[in-house]
Design an enzyme around this catalytic site. Structure first.
Site, short mmCIF file in Angstrom:
data_model
loop_
_atom_site.label_atom_id
_atom_site.label_comp_id
_atom_site.label_asym_id
_atom_site.label_seq_id
_atom_site.Cartn_x
_atom_site.Cartn_y
_atom_site.Cartn_z
N HIS A 132 21.96 -43.77 -42.81
CA HIS A 132 23.05 -42.86 -42.41
C HIS A 132 24.34 -43.09 -43.20
CE1 HIS A 132 20.72 -41.25 -39.18
NE2 HIS A 132 20.69 -42.37 -38.49
N GLY A 140 26.35 -44.18 -37.83
CA GLY A 140 25.10 -44.47 -37.13
C GLY A 140 24.57 -45.88 -37.35
N ASP A 167 11.96 -42.28 -39.73
CA ASP A 167 12.83 -42.60 -38.59
C ASP A 167 12.93 -41.39 -37.66
OD1 ASP A 167 15.62 -43.10 -37.26
OD2 ASP A 167 15.28 -44.94 -38.39
N HIS A 169 15.58 -40.33 -36.49
CA HIS A 169 16.82 -39.66 -36.86
C HIS A 169 16.75 -39.19 -38.32
CE1 HIS A 169 17.75 -42.47 -33.57
NE2 HIS A 169 18.69 -41.61 -33.22
N ASP A 256 12.04 -46.11 -34.20
CA ASP A 256 12.64 -45.52 -33.01
C ASP A 256 11.97 -44.21 -32.61
OD1 ASP A 256 13.60 -44.28 -35.27
OD2 ASP A 256 15.72 -44.59 -34.82
#
Length: 391
Positions: A132, A140, A167, A169, A256
């Protein structure tokens, strides 16, 4: 003689520490390394080398000199001015904020350099994956963008690069850094940005006018589970990496996406993540002469998920994948019990079936995952001369 595989690791990497209440606790790295030792993954052909602190010259490959000065001053006096993403609840200032962040960059850069120079065929940097971080801003939980620095160095050596981000995200920082560069294919398979930070990464985001099709985003609905997630990963990765013809693959394996992670809402088991790791290894073997750099990333269920997911990753990098049913060593489970007073998993599996149907075997327009895959293929594939329905 070159090693077949390399792990970059130093205990100093755990100094990247935002404090006790922060979800990115460094214990996840310590437990992963200890599990690797207890499983015997660090024995044999896997060579372990220390992680250096990256130089300012390397950090400036993707970050501004002004931003580096801000981070250095924050390390010295504990404060950061507004506008640089440091000092909030997500990315607070801590005592070694520059040095620890630069060591993560050094870890990933060392891995990339070893693979490119032929010192190792594959390499892992489990502390890496800070995807990020932006050129002039932390974001992040990420201060410096290690993947961005490593990819920039590889480009300087003349490489074409495929970057795959798994990820939960969106890999926004890496995508932003190479938005205008057709030499870098960035693929991000993530939870839909309408439901998760950082709120970017839609199918229609395909790169700038001079690099159309170089950015690839698959935005999956919350609660997407193993079969759909693996179907999405395979549906974009294999054909696009083949078309891009990279010299090296860099992948980010934030875990995650697991169903128990507290910060995201996907439902991807340890078993499916292992299957994706094997898929990436196969793609690197077929289309990048085996050159592969694997990074960690997000992951906030730090006992039951992160150590097992990344132990599988390092074992795949080492060329000795662990069977899903492998027992978690009792010594490691006792260590977890003493540390956190919880019971650790007994095996390296969630007991889930990691099989999936390939997208090209049939598209179901009533399925939300298939619609997400098709949106991406329609937006990107024509720029590579590929047929969204067939390739």
């Amino acid at each position: 003689m070159p090693a077949d595989a390399l792990l970059v690791w130093s205990e100093d990497l755990v100094s990247y520490d935002f404090g006790l209440a922060h979800p990115m606790t460094p214990v996840r790295l310590l437990l992963t390394h200890q599990l690797l030792e207890d499983l015997g993954v660090l024995d044999g052909s896997l060579r372990v080398v220390p992680a250096p602190v990256a130089s300012d010259a390397d950090l400036r490959r993707v970050h501004t000199a002004e931003y580096l000065d801000v981070v250095r001053r924050a390390e010295a006096d504990g404060h950061a001015p507004p506008g640089y993403g440091l000092g909030d609840d997500d990315t607070p200032v801590f005592g070694q904020v520059h040095t620890a962040s630069a060591r993560i960059v050094g870890s990933t850069l060392t891995a990339a350099q070893a693979v490119w120079r032929g010192d190792a065929r594959r390499a892992a940097s489990i502390a890496g994956g800070m995807h990020h971080a932006m050129p002039a801003r932390a974001s992040g939980f990420c201060v410096y963008n290690d993947a961005g620095v490593a990819i920039s160095w590889l480009l300087e050596q003349g490489a074409r690069v495929a970057y795959l981000d798994l990820d939960a995200h969106h890999g926004d920082g890496v995508e932003r850094m190479f938005w205008d560069d057709e030499r870098v294919l960035t693929i991000s398979v993530h939870q839909h940005p309408g439901s998760l930070f950082p709120g970017t990464g839609y199918a229609q985001d395909v790169g700038s006018a001079v690099a159309r099709g170089s950015a690839v985003n698959v935005a999956l609905p919350p609660r997407t589970a193993d079969a759909g997630w693996l179907r999405a990963v395979e549906a974009v990765t294999e054909p696009l990496v083949r078309a891009h013809a990279p010299d090296i693959v860099v992948s980010q394996h934030g875990c995650d996406c697991h169903g128990t992670d507290p910060l995201a809402q996907l439902d991807v088991s340890i078993d499916a993540q292992r299957a994706a790791q094997l898929l990436v290894a196969d793609v690197a073997d077929r289309y990048a002469a085996g050159r592969w750099v694997a990074l960690g990333g997000g992951g906030y269920e730090v006992i039951g998920v992160v150590p097992r997911a990344w132990a599988h990753l390092v074992a795949v990098v080492a060329g000795r994948p662990l069977e899903p049913g492998t027992a978690v060593p009792d010594v490691w489970r006792r260590r977890v019990r003493d540390l956190a007073d919880v019971e650790a998993p007994r095996t390296m599996s969630d007991g889930r079936d990691a099989r999936f149907a390939r997208f090209t075997d049939g598209f179901n327009p009533d399925d939300a995952v298939d619609r997400a895959i098709m949106a991406t293929r329609q937006a990107v594939f024509p720029w590579h001369g590929l047929d969204p329905m067939l390739d």
